[in-house]
Design an enzyme around this catalytic site. Structure first.
Site, short mmCIF file in Angstrom:
data_model
loop_
_atom_site.label_atom_id
_atom_site.label_comp_id
_atom_site.label_asym_id
_atom_site.label_seq_id
_atom_site.Cartn_x
_atom_site.Cartn_y
_atom_site.Cartn_z
N ASN A 75 0.72 -1.03 0.01
CA ASN A 75 -0.03 0.09 -0.05
C ASN A 75 0.89 1.19 -0.02
O ASN A 75 2.03 1.12 0.46
CB ASN A 75 -1.00 0.08 1.15
CG ASN A 75 -0.23 0.23 2.56
OD1 ASN A 75 -0.01 -0.83 3.04
ND2 ASN A 75 0.09 1.25 2.92
N LYS A 130 -2.76 4.01 2.95
CA LYS A 130 -3.12 4.43 4.40
C LYS A 130 -2.90 6.02 4.63
O LYS A 130 -1.51 6.42 4.28
CB LYS A 130 -1.82 3.59 5.04
CG LYS A 130 -2.08 3.89 6.56
CD LYS A 130 -1.44 2.75 7.41
CE LYS A 130 -0.26 3.22 7.86
NZ LYS A 130 0.21 1.93 8.83
N LYS A 178 -2.53 8.94 7.33
CA LYS A 178 -2.15 9.25 8.75
C LYS A 178 -3.17 10.22 9.44
O LYS A 178 -3.41 11.44 8.48
CB LYS A 178 -0.88 9.65 9.18
CG LYS A 178 0.03 8.61 9.02
CD LYS A 178 0.17 7.87 10.14
CE LYS A 178 1.31 6.55 10.21
NZ LYS A 178 1.24 5.86 11.27
N LYS A 216 5.00 -5.64 12.98
CA LYS A 216 6.15 -4.90 12.39
C LYS A 216 7.50 -5.77 12.84
O LYS A 216 7.66 -5.96 14.07
CB LYS A 216 6.24 -3.50 12.92
CG LYS A 216 5.09 -2.68 12.59
CD LYS A 216 5.05 -1.14 12.93
CE LYS A 216 4.15 -0.41 12.16
NZ LYS A 216 3.66 0.83 12.60
MG LIG Z 1 0.33 2.22 12.98
#
Ligand SMILES: [Mg+2]
Length: 314
Positions: free
Chosen positions: A69, A94, A96, A204
């Site tokens: 993405n 995505k 923020k 992550k």
């Molecule tokens: Mg995050």
């Protein structure tokens, strides 16, 4: 072992550059790059990940290509296309939200403009836990007509996530919820999964202590996984790619295209997505780029001391 500093193209969560310690193990180079404000205990988990990558043979990938993405920092409306352009084509972006110093109107105009510029693209939101339950609900209500794929860490705590879920249900809002900080910063990452308040787990690789640890955590949680970066260079991103390649199920585009947010990189084969995909691959370190980005003096000493303290903790 080298310490490098890479500027970002635009401010990302208050950060304008990334620093990393690059070192070579028995198998390959690895990147150790916890954010500068992280305490040693948290940073030592990142070091564990870097050691694993530097010294462990890699398992054969279960998939060769990973869908990626685009990632949009909390920039102003006029900068959206400039920031997204380096990502090339993508099917998911995505965005923020909940940036300090901005309000809900800033988020809404950024999201609506992105949707107008990229009408085919699915939208994810990421608040990094920065909203209250009421703010998160208000935002979702304003965006009901948009293709929101999921909302990542809208609020900070498990209790608030449970409350948000309840409120969303009562208002007929059915967006999926993802947990990020509540997985990578929690002493027990499975607690959020057990709460029933989230659908998706953001993995992550550095914050979770490496590929093996991340796979184990994913396995213990009954959530859909997605892999995302911690804003690493191509070297750290390649470790995330190998994690994504080894997950048994992967139904979402991964947030591993963030090299596009950096002004420079240290790979001869930079991990910039092509047509929305990255091939699972190791990088070839560009020694010249490393030398150009290397820092010394106080910054190098800082990282060497940090390394020593984290080593003590492992
Ligand atoms: Mg995050």
């Amino acid at each position: 072992m080298q310490v490098i500093r890479v500027p970002l193209r635009s401010k990302f969560r208050g950060v304008t550059f990334r620093e990393a310690l690059i070192f070579k193990g028995s198998e390959r180079y690895a990147e150790f790059s916890p954010f500068l404000d992280y305490e040693d205990q948290e940073a030592s988990t990142w070091l564990k990940a870097a050691f694993e990558f530097a010294n462990m043979p890699l398992a054969k990938p279960a998939r060769e290509k990973i869908e990626i993405n685009a990632t949009l920092p909390a920039v102003s409306e006029s900068d959206i296309s400039k920031v997204l352009e380096p990502f090339g084509s993508f099917s998911t972006v995505k965005i923020k939200v909940a940036e300090k110093g901005q309000d809900l109107e800033d988020d809404i105009s950024r999201i609506l403009t992105t949707n107008r510029l990229y009408p085919q693209s699915k939208i994810r939101l990421d608040a990094n836990g920065g909203f209250s339950v009421d703010q998160a609900t208000a935002l979702l209500q304003k965006l009901e007509h948009l293709p929101i794929e999921y909302f990542e860490q809208p609020v900070a705590t498990i209790e608030d996530l449970v409350e948000l879920r309840f409120l969303m249900k009562s208002r007929g809002l059915s967006v999926k919820i993802a947990a990020d900080e509540l997985i990578r910063k929690a002493s027990d990452p499975t607690l959020v999964a057990e709460s029933g308040a989230v659908d998706i787990a953001v993995l992550k690789v550095q914050p979770l202590g490496g590929i093996k640890n991340s796979l184990e955590i994913a396995n213990r949680m009954d959530l859909e996984p997605v892999v995302s970066s911690a804003l690493e260079t191509s070297l750290g991103i390649s470790q995330g790619l190998f994690l994504a390649s080894q997950l048994p199920n992967l139904n979402y585009a991964c947030g591993l295209g963030t090299v596009s947010l950096l002004e420079s990189d240290i790979a001869k084969n930079p991990l910039i997505p092509v047509n929305g995909f990255l091939n699972v691959q190791e990088i070839e370190l560009d020694q010249e780029a490393v030398s150009e980005l290397a820092v010394d003096g106080e910054r190098r000493d800082f990282w060497h001391r940090r390394l020593d303290r984290c080593l003590e903790l492992l």
